[in-house]
Structure formats: structure tokens, C-alpha cells
Design an enzyme around this catalytic site. Structure first.
Site, short mmCIF file in Angstrom:
data_model
loop_
_atom_site.label_atom_id
_atom_site.label_comp_id
_atom_site.label_asym_id
_atom_site.label_seq_id
_atom_site.Cartn_x
_atom_site.Cartn_y
_atom_site.Cartn_z
N ARG A 257 0.81 -1.29 -0.04
CA ARG A 257 -0.04 0.06 0.03
C ARG A 257 0.88 1.11 -0.21
O ARG A 257 0.52 2.14 -0.68
CB ARG A 257 -1.01 -0.07 0.98
N CYS B 295 15.38 -3.58 -3.80
CA CYS B 295 16.11 -2.80 -4.59
C CYS B 295 15.04 -1.86 -5.39
O CYS B 295 15.56 -1.92 -6.69
CB CYS B 295 17.28 -3.60 -5.23
N GLU B 296 14.80 -1.12 -4.77
CA GLU B 296 13.86 0.04 -5.45
C GLU B 296 13.41 1.15 -4.63
O GLU B 296 13.34 0.69 -3.36
CB GLU B 296 12.78 -0.24 -6.70
#
Ligand SMILES: *Cc1c(COP(=O)(O)O)cnc(C)c1O
Length: 420
Positions: free
Chosen positions: A316, A345-346
Site C-alpha cells: 500500500r 532494490c528500488e
């Protein structure tokens, strides 16, 4: 009110210390409180007692939390289900929900899904379009059946919620434009495989104001009169879900009681049976995501509290910019301002930026509150992280109600063709 409270300085779910769950099941893990689910189910039921003809149908929106044990708790409370896929239909049936209390919503029900729902004998199809009605009629006729249907109306109101969960504006994909509804209803009433019983509507989720709901219901009431004046039978109206819940401590939203009073006022002369499809308001505050701090990393402005839960477990914040209160399981009374992030990894894997929260150190446990709806069900295995486990607490006992699915199990379902 919920049952996630501090007792002797340690956060409990009902009578179970959170650390016991973390030790026995590992983290991250969703934790649901049975007493809270039951309480919310009862509050919503009481708020709508006696509206419409007979008792209303309360169809829990399975997409909010499809866990079988959660559905079983609600089935025991007399709830039915609003399902949007054959997968959800199977879950509702498996949890013991009566077929007659199952409503099938959704804009893309396939022929196979329509057939499966007819076979199961569900109570109502909420039709989205003429095309869907014709297809359902053909399938029902082939099976020697008539499908009980409501026509879902798009009332063209702005629900004032996040764009991705608004469903009742004219340019949203849902329902039949209200201007076309009377003629379409009349047409569908002549189609042999259908029994048109009424109307349905659902204008969006996490609504923080009753005004758009009331405006939509008023429009539906006018349509109902028009239909009756032209000789159509309208016996049932499904008013959908959408009531919001507080995500921030101190936030005030319309209560089920206020919602019920509004419904009673608007629908008093409708002379129909009513149905409701609550999701978030039942499950949202009945669940939390329990996580452990992997480490605290120094930052330029604020430190990064890196937790072992990530956007794949709770989407969410990344998806809707949503807020979840974040508190320590054993707060020491000190606070910090931190960025709360997961290991993925973002940069989207950020739960909160510059958040004032309990002081946390490596190894500490913490929870994201209000994660019982649209939490585990939106999980993915992004970054090959496996699927998060779920636990249901009842007093001083708990059970794992969804196993953690290890990344290896997911890998084992993949195949490398022998020509590689
Ligand atoms: C998502 C949905 C609901 C539930 O919405 P909540 O905001 O969780 O109450 C109800 N009905 C339909 C058709 C839905 O798509």
C-alpha cells in the site's frame, strides 16, 4: 477499537505477546486478531440492523482479506461474501459461506467463472454491462438455469479517494453509465437466462466522507423510481462497500453508526432488500504486519530504519502512498525521526519518510498497524523474497493460518527447457 495494545510495556495481540509470534513463526508476519474481526463484524451489523426489507445481506469483500481462517470467522458471524474471481468464490465456499450469500462482482468475469458461479448456486451476479448479461444468459440457458442478477450502476460521482481505488466516476471502468441504466435494465429483463432483481453500486474504497456515498445513493433511488414507474421489478439493492478506516492515530472517519443512519435516511421509502459489501472497515484494523529491524543505517537527513518487511509484503505505501502507523513492540519511551524502508532494490520500497516514531535498534520488533485489509493479499515474491506468513490470534492462543512460502518453493515451480 482493536486488540493490539501494550501490556507491561510489551505489545500484545489480545493476550499473546508479539515477540512470541516472532520467535515461533519468524518475521515478517501478518497478525490478525479474531476478537477485533468479530467486534468490527458486530458493529457493522448493528449499524445496519433492520435497514431495507428484512435483514440486510452483509457480503464481506473477499479481496480485502481472503485468508480462509479470516473468512471462517466472518462466516461464523453470519457474513456472506462479495467475490471478484473464481479463486475468491472457491475460498468463500471453502470457508463455509452459504452460496446464497455470495455476490459476484467484477468487470472481467470470464465464461468459465460465470459457469462455476452458476454451478455453485451463488445468490447474485452484479452485471457490469449488456455484453456480460448476454453471455451469462447464454451460459445459464445452456445449463437450464436463470441467473439472479443486479445491474451495477456507475453513478458518476467523485468519491474523493485515491484515483486507483475510485470506481464510480464516469471514466472508471466499472458499471453501466447511470444515464443508460433504465433502458439497459429493461432490455436485460427480457433476456431468457437472467432474472433481473435489482441494482448494485460501489463507488470506491477508503472513503473518508459520507457525502459522495449519499449523493450516489440518492441517484440510485431516483433510478429505482424510474424503473418501477416503467413497470420493472426491483427487489434488491446492493450498496457496495467503501467505508474508510483511520490509518493515523487520532484520525476521525465516519463511523459505521453514522453510515448506517445515512443509509436508513436515504433508503427509507425504497422498499427493497439491501446488501452491503464491506471489506476494509471489517478487516483493516484487525491486522498488523510484524517486522524486525535488520539494521539502522546512517542517512544524510534522517537515519534509515531497514526492516525485514518490504513492499512485496505490504504494497500500500508503494502503490497508493498510503500511511501506516509504525510502532515498536517494546518502546523504551525514546523517539527518533527516521525513514522506514525495506530491503527491496528500488526506492519505492519506502514505508515512511521523516517519520517520528519509537526509537529502534537492530533486532528490535515493530509493527505496521492497520494492515489487515489489502495487506497479505497484495503480496508478491518480488526480489525472490517468498510469500509472507499469516497468524490468527484468539485470546492467549494463536495459529499459523498461512504458511510462509519460501523463495525456493517458487523457484521449484519454474522450469528450464532442455533446449537451453
Ligand atoms: C473492493 C470492493 C469492495 C470493498 O471495498 P472496501 O473499501 O474494502 O469496503 C466492495 N465491493 C466491490 C465491488 C469492490 O470492488
Amino acid at each position: 477499537m482493536d486488540h493490539f495494545q501494550l501490556k507491561d510495556g510489551h505489545l500484545h495481540c489480545e493476550d499473546v505477546p508479539m515477540s512470541r509470534i516472532a520467535d515461533e513463526v519468524g518475521t515478517p508476519v501478518y497478525v490478525y486478531s479474531k476478537a477485533t474481526l468479530e467486534r468490527h463484524a458486530a458493529v457493522f451489523r448493528d449499524a445496519l440492523a433492520g435497514v431495507g426489507r428484512g435483514e440486510p445481506l452483509l457480503a464481506f469483500a473477499v479481496k480485502a482479506n481472503p485468508n480462509l481462517a479470516v473468512l471462517k470467522v466472518l462466516a461464523n458471524q453470519g457474513y456472506g461474501a462479495d467475490v471478484v474471481s473464481v479463486g475468491e468464490l472457491r475460498r468463500a465456499l471453502a470457508a463455509g459461506m452459504e452460496p446464497a450469500k455470495i455476490v459476484f462482482s467484477g468487470v472481467g468475469k470470464t465464461a468459465a467463472e460465470l459457469r462455476a458461479a452458476l454451478e455453485a448456486g451463488i445468490g447474485q451476479f452484479n452485471l457490469e454491462s449488456e455484453e456480460e448479461g448476454e453471455e451469462l444468459s447464454e451460459i445459464a440457458s445452456e445449463m437450464g438455469m436463470r441467473a439472479r442478477c443486479a445491474l451495477r450502476i456507475n453513478p458518476d460521482v467523485d468519491a474523493g479517494t485515491h484515483d486507483k481505488i475510485s470506481t464510480g466516476k464516469a471514466d472508471n471502468k466499472f458499471g453501466t453509465p447511470i444515464g443508460d441504466a433504465a433502458s439497459l435494465y429493461a432490455r436485460l429483463a427480457t433476456v431468457p437466462g437472467l432474472e433481473m432483481r435489482g441494482l448494485a453500486m460501489h463507488i470506491g474504497s477508503q472513503l473518508s466522507d459520507l457525502a459522495p456515498l449519499e449523493a450516489a445513493f440518492e441517484k440510485l433511488g431516483k433510478l429505482l423510481k424510474t424503473l418501477r414507474e416503467s413497470g420493472q421489478s426491483v427487489r434488491q439493492v446492493d450498496l457496495g462497500g467503501g467505508l474508510g478506516v483511520p490509518y493515523k492515530s487520532g484520525e476521525i472517519l465516519p463511523s459505521p453508526g453514522e453510515y448506517g443512519a445515512m443509509v436508513r435516511r436515504v433508503t427509507q421509502d425504497w422498499d427493497v432488500s439491501l446488501a452491503f459489501e464491506p471489506g476494509r472497515v471489517i478487516a483493516g484494523n484487525a491486522g498488523v504486519l510484524l517486522t524486525r529491524v535488520v539494521r539502522v543505517k546512517r542517512g544524510v537527513v534522517h537515519p534509515f530504519v531497514v526492516v525485514d518487511a518490504a513492499m512485496n509484503d505490504l504494497a500500500r505505501p508503494a502503490m497508493y502512498g498510503a500511511w501506516h502507523d509504525f510502532v515498536a513492540v517494546e518502546p523504551d519511551g525514546e523517539e527518533m525521526t527516521a525513514n522506514i524502508v525495506g530491503p527491496i532494490c528500488e526506492t519505492g520500497d519506502t514505508f515512511a519518510t521523516g517519520r517520528q516514531c519509537d526509537r529502534l535498534e537492530r533486532g528490535d520488533l515493530a509493527i505496521f498497524r492497520t494492515a489487515g485489509a489489502y495487506g497479505a493479499t497484495m503480496a508478491s515474491s518480488y526480489n525472490s523474497r517468498g510469500f509472507v506468513a499469516e497468524v490468527l490470534v484468539d485470546g492467549d492462543r494463536f495459529a499459523v493460518v498461512a504458511d510462509r512460502i519460501a523463495a525456493d518453493s517458487i523457484m521449484n515451480a519454474e522450469r528450464v527447457p532442455d533446449w537451453l
